[in-house]
Design an enzyme around this catalytic site. Sequence first.
Site, short mmCIF file in Angstrom:
data_model
loop_
_atom_site.label_atom_id
_atom_site.label_comp_id
_atom_site.label_asym_id
_atom_site.label_seq_id
_atom_site.Cartn_x
_atom_site.Cartn_y
_atom_site.Cartn_z
N GLN A 141 0.83 -1.20 0.00
CA GLN A 141 0.00 0.00 0.00
C GLN A 141 0.87 1.25 0.00
OE1 GLN A 141 -3.66 0.18 0.04
NE2 GLN A 141 -2.96 2.19 -0.67
N ASP A 227 -6.41 6.27 8.34
CA ASP A 227 -6.95 4.92 8.09
C ASP A 227 -8.06 4.70 9.11
OD1 ASP A 227 -7.31 2.36 7.13
OD2 ASP A 227 -5.40 1.58 7.90
N1 CP Z 1 -6.12 -1.09 1.14
C1 CP Z 1 -6.28 -2.44 1.13
O1 CP Z 1 -5.34 -3.19 1.40
O2 CP Z 1 -7.50 -2.84 0.72
P1 CP Z 1 -8.09 -4.33 0.87
O3 CP Z 1 -8.15 -4.62 2.36
O4 CP Z 1 -9.44 -4.26 0.23
O5 CP Z 1 -7.17 -5.29 0.17
#
Ligand code: CP
Length: 313
Positions: A141, A227
């Site tokens: 990410q 987040d």
């Molecule tokens: N941001 C992320 O990792 O999304 P998911 O949990 O949908 O994979």
Amino acid sequence: MPVSATPPAPKHFLQFSDFSREEFDHLIARTRWIKDRFKRYELYQPLRDRTLAMVFEKASTRTRVSFEAGMNQLGGIAINLNRGDTQLSRGEPIEDVARVISRMVDVVMIRTFEQSIIERFAMHSRVPVINGLTNEYHPCQILADVYTYVEHRGSIRGKTVAWIGDANNMCYTWLQAAAVLGFKVHVSSPAAYAVDPGRAGATAPGHWAAFADPAAACRGADLVTTDVWTSMGFESENDARKRDFANWMVDAPMMALAKPDALFMHCLPVHRGEEVAADVIDGPQSVVWDEAENRLHAQKALLEYLVCGHVSP
Ligand code: CP
């Protein structure tokens, strides 16, 4: 090579600090090149006949789709293994799973709980292992987030990132990225959830600072990011966290303290009205949809690097 010969130790991406600044410069350049070609509908398939195994012990939307679509677009295939469908759920040791899977595929992506699980897997794997999220880190990410910043604003070196909210796996990966790539992170969390300076190389001087007041952390920032208040695995703390984090919602007054051209990012999924106000995440400074899309392109560059090595255009 004789069938039983042990191949050389593979390179893994288990945390952001596993790669050097030069390797990230390469990945960012390759991401741009791969994305541009993809947007022109030009085939690029260096991973024909190659296989990615994806092991998910937690839920996912973006990670699952971006790795599977990316592997297919590079000419390979992806096999999805949800924990409940595998012998992991019946107690097969992770070391044995690693030994077996890595004799059958070319690269493995794992989303799991403790970092120690993926490290044990990698120790017994013959092929590269990618961290698709652990309790401690989310390096894929942050790779996409750094690329997204570079795409919109140029180099992130010397810039300031404001992390508002829970000191979770995203926060610690930002701290690692700051030390590797040369920028600063302002972290603001409620005192009971404060960042642990001993984790993630967070003691690297000059690369991070803690702020009791989230508004102060946003002042002068080039990027504001947050987040969810309750990460996967901590659901039992949800009610307490909603109370404790109530003053840590990124809203328009906080964004107004950042630089006028500051960006807003969130790895998604989002809870509008909790960690971020709807008019921020859906507003003009938000790049969250580019950020989500760039998981695809950045991870294609990562897969190319881990499987094929240093490819030049
Ligand atoms: N941001 C992320 O990792 O999304 P998911 O949990 O949908 O994979």
